[in-house]
Scaffold this motif. Structure first.
Motif, PDB file in Angstrom:
ATOM      1  N   ALA A 315       0.848  -1.203   0.000  1.00  0.00           N
ATOM      2  CA  ALA A 315       0.000   0.000   0.000  1.00  0.00           C
ATOM      3  C   ALA A 315       0.877   1.245   0.000  1.00  0.00           C
ATOM      4  N   ALA A 316       1.906   1.247   0.866  1.00  0.00           N
ATOM      5  CA  ALA A 316       2.819   2.393   0.906  1.00  0.00           C
ATOM      6  C   ALA A 316       3.519   2.548  -0.437  1.00  0.00           C
ATOM      7  N   PHE A 317       3.949   1.431  -0.963  1.00  0.00           N
ATOM      8  CA  PHE A 317       4.674   1.443  -2.239  1.00  0.00           C
ATOM      9  C   PHE A 317       3.823   2.037  -3.364  1.00  0.00           C
ATOM     10  N   TYR A 318       2.607   1.501  -3.527  1.00  0.00           N
ATOM     11  CA  TYR A 318       1.788   1.971  -4.650  1.00  0.00           C
ATOM     12  C   TYR A 318       1.198   3.356  -4.411  1.00  0.00           C
ATOM     13  N   GLU A 319       1.043   3.728  -3.164  1.00  0.00           N
ATOM     14  CA  GLU A 319       0.556   5.085  -2.908  1.00  0.00           C
ATOM     15  C   GLU A 319       1.598   6.095  -3.365  1.00  0.00           C
ATOM     16  N   THR A 320       2.873   5.781  -3.113  1.00  0.00           N
ATOM     17  CA  THR A 320       3.935   6.680  -3.566  1.00  0.00           C
ATOM     18  C   THR A 320       3.957   6.759  -5.092  1.00  0.00           C
ATOM     19  N   ARG A 321       3.832   5.586  -5.730  1.00  0.00           N
ATOM     20  CA  ARG A 321       3.791   5.555  -7.192  1.00  0.00           C
ATOM     21  C   ARG A 321       2.656   6.425  -7.715  1.00  0.00           C
ATOM     22  N   MET A 322       1.532   6.337  -7.005  1.00  0.00           N
ATOM     23  CA  MET A 322       0.338   7.060  -7.420  1.00  0.00           C
ATOM     24  C   MET A 322       0.597   8.568  -7.408  1.00  0.00           C
ATOM     25  N   ARG A 323       1.354   9.019  -6.388  1.00  0.00           N
ATOM     26  CA  ARG A 323       1.657  10.458  -6.302  1.00  0.00           C
ATOM     27  C   ARG A 323       2.491  10.908  -7.485  1.00  0.00           C
ATOM     28  N   LEU A 324       3.404  10.033  -7.884  1.00  0.00           N
ATOM     29  CA  LEU A 324       4.324  10.419  -8.938  1.00  0.00           C
ATOM     30  C   LEU A 324       3.707  10.243 -10.311  1.00  0.00           C
ATOM     31  N   GLY A 325       2.818   9.241 -10.418  1.00  0.00           N
ATOM     32  CA  GLY A 325       2.233   8.939 -11.713  1.00  0.00           C
ATOM     33  C   GLY A 325       1.043   9.820 -12.027  1.00  0.00           C
ATOM     34  N   ASN A 326       0.402   9.505 -13.128  1.00  0.00           N
ATOM     35  CA  ASN A 326      -0.715  10.314 -13.600  1.00  0.00           C
ATOM     36  C   ASN A 326      -2.050   9.631 -13.411  1.00  0.00           C
ATOM     37  N   LYS A 327      -2.067   8.318 -13.722  1.00  0.00           N
ATOM     38  CA  LYS A 327      -3.319   7.573 -13.716  1.00  0.00           C
ATOM     39  C   LYS A 327      -3.463   6.871 -12.377  1.00  0.00           C
ATOM     40  N   LYS A 328      -4.251   7.452 -11.495  1.00  0.00           N
ATOM     41  CA  LYS A 328      -4.385   6.890 -10.151  1.00  0.00           C
ATOM     42  C   LYS A 328      -4.869   5.446 -10.189  1.00  0.00           C
ATOM     43  N   ILE A 329      -5.814   5.187 -11.080  1.00  0.00           N
ATOM     44  CA  ILE A 329      -6.455   3.870 -11.080  1.00  0.00           C
ATOM     45  C   ILE A 329      -5.451   2.750 -11.346  1.00  0.00           C
ATOM     46  N   TYR A 330      -4.436   3.005 -12.176  1.00  0.00           N
ATOM     47  CA  TYR A 330      -3.446   1.964 -12.473  1.00  0.00           C
ATOM     48  C   TYR A 330      -2.805   1.451 -11.188  1.00  0.00           C
ATOM     49  N   HIS A 331      -2.487   2.399 -10.340  1.00  0.00           N
ATOM     50  CA  HIS A 331      -1.720   2.024  -9.148  1.00  0.00           C
ATOM     51  C   HIS A 331      -2.613   1.369  -8.102  1.00  0.00           C
ATOM     52  N   LEU A 332      -3.852   1.836  -8.035  1.00  0.00           N
ATOM     53  CA  LEU A 332      -4.809   1.181  -7.140  1.00  0.00           C
ATOM     54  C   LEU A 332      -4.989  -0.267  -7.574  1.00  0.00           C
ATOM     55  N   GLU A 333      -5.153  -0.426  -8.870  1.00  0.00           N
ATOM     56  CA  GLU A 333      -5.385  -1.745  -9.419  1.00  0.00           C
ATOM     57  C   GLU A 333      -4.170  -2.646  -9.215  1.00  0.00           C
ATOM     58  N   ALA A 334      -3.005  -2.078  -9.430  1.00  0.00           N
ATOM     59  CA  ALA A 334      -1.780  -2.851  -9.239  1.00  0.00           C
ATOM     60  C   ALA A 334      -1.709  -3.363  -7.803  1.00  0.00           C
ATOM     61  N   TRP A 335      -2.099  -2.528  -6.881  1.00  0.00           N
ATOM     62  CA  TRP A 335      -2.077  -2.960  -5.480  1.00  0.00           C
ATOM     63  C   TRP A 335      -3.045  -4.115  -5.251  1.00  0.00           C
ATOM     64  N   VAL A 336      -4.239  -3.989  -5.843  1.00  0.00           N
ATOM     65  CA  VAL A 336      -5.242  -5.041  -5.683  1.00  0.00           C
ATOM     66  C   VAL A 336      -4.693  -6.367  -6.206  1.00  0.00           C
TER      67      VAL A 336
END
Ligand SMILES: Nc1ncnc2c1ncn2[C@@H]1O[C@H](COP(=O)(O)OP(=O)(O)O)[C@@H](O)[C@H]1O
Ligand SMILES: [Mg+2]
Lengths: 356, 372
Positions: A315-336
């Motif tokens: 969760a920490a990992f992908y939340e950080t990615r989400m901040r840096l990236g553009n498409k929030k959903i990609y990172h949420l999905e990756a975490w799932v």
């Protein structure tokens, strides 16, 4: 009809219920002639904004409550027009930089220069300076923060800045070193109950101890949330007795549903289902970080101890990615996907162990 | 007559701040380069240039609150004296609009006015008043690369009649062609002796009693940033003198002002992570294994710290010091923890969620010390 949160918002430092020593400090600072720049920080719902407005009132008297809203136009370096609403009284001005988006630097620079160069016109004013309140200061861009640095030193004679932020981590050191830091901790459960009882008393009804306990416990230090919940509960069951069911906000229930879906089944079809729900949450403007945290916290409640740390790690990992990236959903999905895979592996190894 | 007098005093007070209410960092800004604490090397070199009055282009770099701005302002004042300061020194900083076209215009018009030397200043002193102007670009690392490129050409154009002084925190953010034209001066965080003597000087000038313990807390919490320690001291003195009756400043006041997490809370957290703290050892004489409680205990502690409002970076930096300096924790485990701290620091700089990362670090440490 205003909500209880607003209706019973303390107006003066004396009205504030908890953190008495902090209130006393603010009171004496407001009385002394050398009021410094300040940075109020603490979790949301802890009462920072309220404390700031009480401080302003202590500084200038009830005149600060006469607010007017101005629409102002700023010109960005690329000559774009920005229209921004500015709340002000004769003694202070309030800005929320996120309204200016990428151009917060321009807005801050223009406004501060202007205030720094004008004198207090009200001859009866208790202080010669005007106060600039900057809300959500942790969302100020680096540029805007840099623009603040020297201004804070140079124009001390007729301006003071009060910054309000959830945390100091995102503020650059030169700004922090120019402010008096005021930490506003969340109230503890007893303090929250005290505030709730105060409201009940004002409205002349009885608040059973259990009810107030339950609300305080449920709202985790967020006083605003507690008062909103309290008002909603009172509407539902006027006598506030028996076992109360504190309704969670819809989005929270929805997040929990997502968590349950993840734990129940791990399959491509399930991922699609979860994805649709995540989209739904995002279209309702729930910040992706909140979605991720709420879902993750629910998932770890429902899995084996051995998996919990890993799930939060990702969760920490992908939340950080989400901040840096553009498409929030990609990172949420990756975490799932990651969590589902962890879960499957864990269960599989578990089964195998049984056969050995 | 009285009318005029009244008027003139009121206009005078409009433009100057009553020194009693001035922030101490301004009040005690070094007036000459001799007043600058520490930075011996820089001061020695600059003193020579003061004699020869031949100034190179300069680049001052170093962390905040180490005297960069003060040094160049003091140097300029000693070169030109109070009368000529305004027309010989141009100070531009990140608070000013610094699109390059604006900078160019400002520098152009400023450099164009020919400097006129004037031997004896109004204060009766003689100043060298060399025949050039100084342009100070403070906080230069927040200028864009393009602007810096353009600046390089401006520097060349006006080389004969101007000297530039670039001031920044990170020398690496200044483009090479610009940096290579300057003599570089590195400002280092102030050592504890210099900090201590400067703070004691200010305290006695302000007539306040400051305990040596308070001074050492100031040194600990400010990490060599003198601006920060002076601000903390002034804040603490405001708070202590405004209570009735005034109370002495305590180390605890300084910690609270600095946003430091109380040592007891950090130790508590460390114990939850499965590491015994020095205090525990003192009590038992032997290192005792802290109680282990697993994920939920760690999560609960983290939520508690966040609720108190302490910032993640502050919490992690204190946790880091406690763990890395721990007397008995094996190096291998410390190494694992160090990795987690580094990742968290980067993530926080990228704006990641604070709670998630404090939890992550906590869990990683917990894992490192329990599974060996
Ligand atoms: N080396 C120093 N000697 C004396 N005072 C200093 C020194 N460094 C910083 N200070 C104090 O801190 C304040 C800020 O210093 P400044 O020169 O503006 O720092 P920066 O390096 O960030 O430009 C000054 O007003 C002064 O009071
Ligand atoms: Mg500076």
């Amino acid at each position: 009809m205003s909500l209880w949160v607003d209706k019973f918002r303390p107006k003066t430092l004396d009205d504030l219920h908890y953190h008495q020593s902090l209130s006393a400090r603010l009171k004496s600072l407001a009385a002394s002639a050398d009021f410094p720049h300040m940075l109020f920080y603490g979790p949301s719902g802890a009462g920072k904004k309220t404390r700031i407005s009480c401080t302003l009132r202590q500084l200038f008297g009830s005149g600060v409550e006469k607010l007017k809203i101005d629409q102002r136009v700023f010109i960005s370096p690329s000559k774009r027009k920005l229209e921004i609403n500015i709340v002000q009284s004769n003694f202070h001005i309030e800005i929320t930089p996120s309204e200016a988006g990428n151009y917060d630097r321009v807005v801050i620079q223009d406004l501060l220069k202007e205030i720094a160069q004008t004198q207090q016109v009200d001859l009866n004013a208790k202080h010669r300076f005007k106060v600039v309140v900057i809300n959500e200061a942790d969302s100020l861009s680096r540029d805007a923060q840099a623009a603040l640095r020297r201004t804070m030193e140079k124009y001390m004679s007729n301006m003071r800045i009060i910054l309000c932020a959830n945390s100091t981590s995102r503020l650059i050191a030169p700004i922090k070193s120019r402010c008096l830091l005021m930490r506003v901790a969340a109230p503890n459960p007893e303090e929250m109950q005290m505030v709730l009882e105060h409201v009940a008393k004002k409205l002349k009804f009885d608040l059973p101890e259990e009810a107030s306990q339950q609300i305080a416990e449920d709202c985790g230090g967020n006083m605003r949330k507690a008062l909103l919940v309290f008002e909603a509960l009172k509407m539902q069951s006027p006598d506030l007795s028996g076992s109360l069911k504190i309704a969670k906000p819809d989005w929270e229930t929805y997040c929990h549903k997502v968590a349950d879906l993840i734990v129940q089944e791990q399959s491509p079809a399930r991922i699609l289902e979860v994805r649709a729900k995540l989209y739904e949450l995002m279209t309702h403007c729930i910040p992706p970080t909140i979605i991720l945290k709420t879902v993750a916290e629910r998932v770890v409640e429902r899995v084996d101890e051995a998996m919990k740390a890993d799930i939060m790690h990702w969760a920490a990992f992908y939340e950080t990615r989400m901040r840096l990236g553009n498409k929030k959903i990609y990172h949420l999905e990756a975490w799932v996907v990651k969590v589902m895979s962890l879960y499957k592996h864990f269960m599989y190894n578990f089964d195998m162990a049984d056969f050995e | 007559m009285a009318f005029f007098q009244a008027k003139s005093t009121s206009t005078a007070s409009k433009h100057s701040v009553d020194p009693a209410h001035q922030p101490w960092v301004e009040k005690y800004r070094p007036k000459t380069i001799d007043d600058v604490s520490a930075q011996e090397h820089t001061v020695a070199v600059l003193k020579k240039t003061l004699v020869s009055t031949n100034l190179p282009h300069m680049l001052f770099y170093g962390p905040p609150g180490t005297g960069k701005t003060s040094t160049i302002l003091a140097l300029a004042r000693q070169l030109f004296g109070p009368d000529n300061f305004r027309n010989r020194v141009l100070e531009l900083n990140a608070s000013d609009e610094r699109g390059i076209s604006i900078v160019r215009e400002k520098i152009k018009s400023f450099a164009r006015q020919t400097p006129r030397a004037q031997a004896v200043a109004s204060d009766g002193n003689v100043y060298p008043c060399p025949p050039y102007k100084i342009i100070i670009l403070d906080e230069a690392d927040s200028m864009t690369q393009d602007a810096q490129g353009a600046l390089r050409r401006i520097m060349e154009t006006y080389a004969r009649i101007t000297r530039f002084c670039l001031v920044c925190n990170y020398v690496t953010r200044i483009i090479e062609p610009l940096a290579s034209r300057c003599s570089k001066f590195r400002f280092t965080p102030l050592d504890s002796t210099s900090t201590s003597s400067r703070l004691s000087y200010i305290a006695s000038a302000e007539n306040i009693d400051v305990d040596p313990e308070v001074i050492s807390t100031l040194i600990e919490t400010s990490g060599g940033d003198l601006r920060r320690s002076i601000t903390y001291l002034q804040s603490a003195s405001r708070l202590s003198s405004s209570t009735n009756p005034p109370v002495p400043i305590t180390p605890h006041d300084i910690q609270e002002i600095a946003g430091v997490v109380p040592t007891a809370s950090i130790n508590d957290f460390v114990r939850t992570l499965g590491i015994s703290v020095i205090e525990d050892m003192d009590v038992d004489g032997l290192p005792t294994k802290g109680k282990l409680k697993g994920f939920n205990a760690v999560q609960k502690k983290v939520k508690g710290i966040m609720r108190e409002g302490y910032s993640a970076s502050q919490t992690l930096s204190q946790l880091h010091d406690t763990i890395i300096l721990h007397p008995t924790l094996p190096a291998r485990q410390k190494a694992k923890c160090a990795l987690a701290f580094a990742e968290a620091d980067k993530a926080l700089c990228d704006g990641a969620d604070e709670e998630l990362w404090v939890l992550e670090v906590g869990l990683r440490i917990h894992k490192a010390v329990t599974i060996s």
